[in-house]
Scaffold this motif. Structure first.
Motif, short mmCIF file in Angstrom:
data_model
loop_
_atom_site.label_atom_id
_atom_site.label_comp_id
_atom_site.label_asym_id
_atom_site.label_seq_id
_atom_site.Cartn_x
_atom_site.Cartn_y
_atom_site.Cartn_z
N ARG A 107 23.90 9.71 51.82
CA ARG A 107 22.98 9.14 52.79
C ARG A 107 21.69 8.74 52.10
O ARG A 107 21.26 9.41 51.17
N GLN A 108 21.09 7.68 52.60
CA GLN A 108 19.86 7.16 52.04
C GLN A 108 18.69 7.60 52.91
O GLN A 108 18.77 7.58 54.13
N GLY A 109 17.60 8.02 52.26
CA GLY A 109 16.42 8.44 53.00
C GLY A 109 16.34 9.94 53.14
O GLY A 109 17.36 10.65 53.15
N PHE A 110 15.09 10.44 53.25
CA PHE A 110 14.89 11.89 53.30
C PHE A 110 15.46 12.49 54.58
O PHE A 110 16.23 13.45 54.54
N TRP A 111 15.07 11.94 55.74
CA TRP A 111 15.50 12.53 57.00
C TRP A 111 17.01 12.41 57.22
O TRP A 111 17.64 13.37 57.70
N PRO A 112 17.65 11.28 56.89
CA PRO A 112 19.11 11.26 57.00
C PRO A 112 19.79 12.30 56.11
O PRO A 112 20.79 12.90 56.51
N ARG A 113 19.25 12.51 54.91
CA ARG A 113 19.86 13.52 54.03
C ARG A 113 19.69 14.93 54.59
O ARG A 113 20.63 15.74 54.56
N VAL A 114 18.50 15.22 55.12
CA VAL A 114 18.27 16.55 55.70
C VAL A 114 19.14 16.74 56.93
O VAL A 114 19.75 17.81 57.12
N GLY A 115 19.22 15.70 57.79
CA GLY A 115 20.07 15.81 58.97
C GLY A 115 21.54 15.97 58.62
O GLY A 115 22.26 16.75 59.27
N GLY A 116 21.98 15.25 57.58
CA GLY A 116 23.38 15.41 57.16
C GLY A 116 23.67 16.79 56.63
O GLY A 116 24.76 17.33 56.83
N ALA A 117 22.67 17.38 55.92
CA ALA A 117 22.87 18.73 55.39
C ALA A 117 22.92 19.76 56.51
O ALA A 117 23.76 20.66 56.54
N LEU A 118 21.98 19.64 57.48
CA LEU A 118 21.97 20.60 58.59
C LEU A 118 23.22 20.48 59.47
O LEU A 118 23.67 21.47 60.05
N GLY A 119 23.74 19.28 59.60
CA GLY A 119 24.92 19.07 60.43
C GLY A 119 26.22 19.06 59.67
O GLY A 119 27.23 18.58 60.20
N ASP A 120 26.24 19.60 58.45
CA ASP A 120 27.46 19.61 57.64
C ASP A 120 28.49 20.53 58.28
O ASP A 120 28.37 21.76 58.24
#
Length: 458
Positions: A107-120
């Motif tokens: 994922r590109q961008g800080f918030w998309p990466r954080v959201g993807g990690a939290l929702g893994d």
């Protein structure tokens, strides 16, 4: 009715082998590996519990800050590492091989990466496994160890009973040879039962490993669709490049030659050399006809005109143009359903055309039989295509090497899977070769949402 008589000696021999296996089970390496698995799982349990607790605390309590979100996401995705550890234990000690889940999509961008990690989802499922296996492993280890200790203790009771305090020892009436033998027999029974019990207590962790630590059916399906889509896009791109190359090297070159010949003829006409003009026009006329033939072949490779009249007519045309005798049979149920979606009809036509070419070119077959039939196992039905040739057999699917156009059986299988179909091959050495394709019988839809077949309104 056929009656089979089993030799009594063979039956007795089989029973003896079964009894030997039952007695040897407590000493087998598989039993002790599964027992070691329970101990390792219990040793990991405190660390796993602490990790899950820290993850939940950071996710709930520290998520109000950016740093908290980052740490919580890292802990959730760290569950993937724990999952790999538990899959490794199950594979090495229990022989339960579980495939790894799909990797996290970038994922590109800080918030998309954080959201993807939290929702893994893979990480959360691993954390759930770490919690649910704790009571299961503890209970299983207690039951298994109790059975093992009881069995060993019963078998060896006669050697150490004297060391027990009177209040813990068995009644003195058991301290006789018959009593010791009875206790030893009970211990032996517990030891024989222990491997069976051990398999039962590890069955639950095995099931949880498959369900929570392996790929889900949805993720497998998504990965398959992504692979099929990528293959289809690459195949289409390669076909476009091939068409462009054929136009540039073939048809375009002929048309350029025609233009040059017509220009030369005009010059000769101005000079009054009618003989040369006639020859140049004849050559230009021949080149124009050849260019038209090449254009027709290219157009037929993109979309056969015979398909405009339906699949049955197209297959009849294909059979007439084939380099060997081809018998094409289209089930009446297929024609009764009306026209299929253009993509389905194209895949059917080109798949059969390629299989017929393979049968003539590689298998050296003398004839090919094609059967197209409709199955009504699902709501919209399934289209099954069987292509049989009497060639030499030995056909195999060679995996695609990643370069250029997908061709051969591998490319055919890829195109079939791109529309949720299946590909089957049976080709023993010496033949016959039977290729079976199943495709969804998707009806064609005309403008306004109406089926062009017999289905009526969509």
């Amino acid at each position: 009715m056929t009656t089979m008589t089993l030799d009594p000696g063979a039956r007795q021999s089989g029973a003896t082998r079964g009894g030997v296996r039952l007695l040897n089970a407590p000493l087998s390496s598989a039993t002790w590996r599964s027992y070691a698995y329970l101990w390792l799982m219990l040793l990991l349990a405190p660390l796993a519990f602490a990790y899950v607790l820290a993850t939940v605390v950071f996710t709930v309590g520290a998520a109000v800050t950016v740093v908290g979100l980052f740490v919580a996401g890292a802990l959730v995705t760290g569950g993937r590492w724990w999952g790999s550890v538990y899959r490794g234990l199950a594979g090495y000690l229990l022989g339960t091989e579980v495939a790894s889940p799909a990797a996290r999509p970038p994922r590109q961008g800080f918030w998309p990466r954080v959201g993807g990690a939290l929702g893994d989802a893979v990480g959360w499922r691993a954390l759930l496994f770490m919690i649910t296996t704790l009571p299961v492993t503890l209970a299983g280890l207690i039951v298994s160890t109790a059975c093992l200790v009881l069995g060993i203790g019963g078998v060896t009771y006669w050697t150490w009973f004297w060391s027990l305090p009177p209040e813990l020892a068995m009644d003195g009436s058991w301290h006789t040879p018959p009593g010791f033998a009875l206790v030893a027999a009970g211990g032996l029974g517990a030891l024989v039962l222990w491997p069976v019990l051990q398999r039962g207590v590890v069955a639950v962790p095995q099931l949880l490993t498959r369900v929570l630590l392996g790929p889900t059916a949805v993720s497998l399906r998504l990965a398959e669709l992504e692979r099929s889509r990528a293959g289809t896009v690459e195949d289409a791109d390669a076909r476009l490049r091939r068409i462009e190359r054929d136009l540039h090297d073939g048809t375009q070159a002929r048309l350029v030659a025609v233009g040059m010949q017509l220009g030369e003829a005009r010059q000769q006409l101005a000079s009054g050399d009618t003989v040369t003009v006639g020859e140049l026009l004849e050559v230009a006329h021949t080149s124009t006809k050849d260019a038209l033939v090449e254009l027709r072949e290219l157009a037929r490779g993109i979309h056969p005109p015979a398909l405009d009249s339906g699949l049955a007519v197209a297959l009849e045309t294909l059979s007439a143009r084939a380099p060997l005798p081809v018998t094409a049979q289209v089930d009446a149920a297929v024609e009764a359903r009306g026209r299929l979606a253009p993509a389905i009809e194209s895949i059917v036509y080109f798949s059969i055309a390629e299989l017929v070419t393979n049968a003539a070119k590689h298998a050296h077959a003398s004839r090919v039989h094609v059967l197209v039939e409709a199955l009504f196992e699902e709501k919209d039905g399934i289209l099954r295509i069987q292509v049989l040739d009497d060639g030499a057999g030995g056909a195999t699917v060679v995996p695609h090497d990643g370069s250029g156009l997908r061709s051969g059986l591998a490319g055919l299988a890829e195109r079939v899977r791109s529309v949720d179909g299946t590909f089957g091959l049976s080709s023993p050495v010496g033949g016959p070769t039977v290729v079976t394709l199943t495709l969804p019988a998707v009806p064609a839809v005309a403008e306004g949402g109406r089926h062009t077949g017999t289905g009526g309104d969509a």
